[in-house]
Design an enzyme around this catalytic site. Structure first.
Site, PDB file in Angstrom:
ATOM      1  N   ARG A 222     -34.839 -24.411  12.527  1.00 42.94           N
ATOM      2  CA  ARG A 222     -33.574 -24.700  13.198  1.00 42.94           C
ATOM      3  C   ARG A 222     -32.524 -25.059  12.134  1.00 42.94           C
ATOM      4  O   ARG A 222     -32.867 -25.573  11.068  1.00 42.94           O
ATOM      5  CB  ARG A 222     -33.724 -25.876  14.169  1.00 42.94           C
ATOM      6  CG  ARG A 222     -34.421 -25.526  15.473  1.00 42.94           C
ATOM      7  CD  ARG A 222     -33.535 -24.676  16.377  1.00 42.94           C
ATOM      8  NE  ARG A 222     -34.192 -24.268  17.611  1.00 42.94           N
ATOM      9  CZ  ARG A 222     -34.754 -23.087  17.835  1.00 42.94           C
ATOM     10  NH1 ARG A 222     -34.786 -22.169  16.884  1.00 42.94           N
ATOM     11  NH2 ARG A 222     -35.279 -22.796  19.002  1.00 42.94           N
ATOM     12  N   HIS A 270     -29.786 -15.475  13.945  1.00 47.99           N
ATOM     13  CA  HIS A 270     -30.834 -16.055  14.815  1.00 47.99           C
ATOM     14  C   HIS A 270     -31.585 -14.948  15.574  1.00 47.99           C
ATOM     15  O   HIS A 270     -31.663 -14.962  16.805  1.00 47.99           O
ATOM     16  CB  HIS A 270     -30.211 -17.064  15.803  1.00 47.99           C
ATOM     17  CG  HIS A 270     -31.249 -18.016  16.356  1.00 47.99           C
ATOM     18  ND1 HIS A 270     -30.956 -19.315  16.709  1.00 47.99           N
ATOM     19  CD2 HIS A 270     -32.581 -17.851  16.624  1.00 47.99           C
ATOM     20  CE1 HIS A 270     -32.065 -19.902  17.171  1.00 47.99           C
ATOM     21  NE2 HIS A 270     -33.054 -19.023  17.122  1.00 47.99           N
TER      22      HIS A 270
END
Ligand code: NDP
Length: 307
Positions: A222, A270
């Site tokens: 993350r 992502h």
């Protein structure tokens, strides 16, 4: 039996079809208009919903993605579980991305791309894979899959994890005390930890300085794991040689962010891994069947650790 869907509207029809085919008595709803909250037993959502207490019959919240750090499961009403999507295709595509990124760093592709942009021809020595040490932080569902996929290249593989884990052909370090030893032997470091209070900001200067000089990093965990200022500083002084980043604190990455144009950084939006809806539906169907028959649920998020 109602399932409230609260995620991408364009995917709703596919979710509805997959779930109601396998669970014909499931009523799939996309809004609470005209619905008594006490009818809702299951929620499928990406964003946390406020005031879960109003759903007095709620049994399970399903995270519509692989990560669950957006939820504060410790505040869920008693008896309500948070289930995450653990299915094969997430691990498969994550392992592919990690192989791509590790090979790119191993074969100096980040540097060659920058050389190309400057129209420079600068071949460097090929380091045999057997001399390259690749470490993965977080030997969970995804970290393990990535390590297994990396095995065929002949790298020296290691992992670092909270509890002891076993993966054939991989030296796994466990516990906070072993972090320094692990880092000191990682030429390429892959982050696949969950984002928690313990792991936020872990990819920062103290960690970078324990890696061998010139090491490369891959962040697929993350954005909150990474201290971006520390990363840029470590790249600029040569402590780090390359960074391949898929996740960011703010997504999409800000147009002004220096990571976009840094010659030693590759940015991807992502995309390392996404769940296939068929696999996600299988997790939901299995969980609902388990819930109804009183069997323990799988892939629940721990209220204490948050992952
Ligand atoms: P898992 O929960 O299966 O694995 C997490 C692992 O990390 C566990 O083995 C756990 O150890 C370990 N861990 C947790 N906290 C610590 C700590 N403080 N120190 C050392 N080890 C720790 O998660 P997944 O493998 O399924 O996913 C990992 C992360 O990948 C997700 O949380 C998500 O953020 C990210 N992700 C990114 C995607 C992308 O496209 N970029 C897509 C999907 C996921 P233990 O078992 O001992 O508790």
């Amino acid at each position: 039996m109602y399932l409230l869907y609260n995620s991408y509207p364009e995917r709703a029809a596919k979710w509805r079809s997959l779930l109601t085919t396998q669970l014909p008595d499931l009523t799939f709803i996309e809004s609470m208009d005209g619905v008594d909250p006490s009818e809702v037993q299951y929620i499928l959502t990406w964003e946390p919903l406020a005031n879960l207490e109003r759903f007095t019959s709620l049994r399970i919240v399903f995270s519509a993605g692989a990560g669950v750090d957006q939820f504060d499961v410790s505040s869920f009403p008693a008896g309500v579980a948070l289930v995450r999507m653990v299915e094969g295709s997430i691990a498969e595509s994550m392992a592919e991305y990690v192989v791509f990124a590790v090979l790119a760093i191993h074969r100096d592709m980040v540097a060659y791309r920058a050389d190309q942009q400057r129209e420079e021809w600068l071949p460097s020595r090929i380091v045999p894979a057997s001399e390259r040490r690749v470490g993965v932080m977080g030997v969970g569902h995804l970290g393990r899959a990535a390590l297994i996929k990396l095995q065929s290249f002949g790298f020296q593989l290691s992992g670092w994890n909270r509890s002891a884990k076993q993966v054939d052909g991989v030296k796994v370090f466990s516990g906070a005390d072993s972090l320094s030893d692990f880092l000191s032997q990682c030429d390429v470091l892959v982050n696949l930890l969950p984002l928690t209070e313990q792991t936020r900001g872990i990819l920062g200067r103290p960690l970078f300085d324990q890696l061998p000089r010139g090491a490369g990093i891959v962040n697929v965990g993350r954005g909150g794991h990474l201290n971006e200022a520390d990363l840029l500083e470590a790249l600029d002084r040569g402590q780090l040689g390359a960074a391949i980043l898929d996740v960011f604190e703010v997504e999409p990455l800000d147009a002004e962010d220096p990571l976009w144009s840094h010659p030693r950084v590759w940015v991807t939006p992502h995309i390392a891994s996404t769940m296939q809806l068929e696999g996600g539906a299988a997790v939901i169907v299995d969980s609902i069947q388990r819930d109804r028959s009183g069997h323990p649920l799988l892939h629940t998020v721990d209220r204490c650790t948050g992952y």
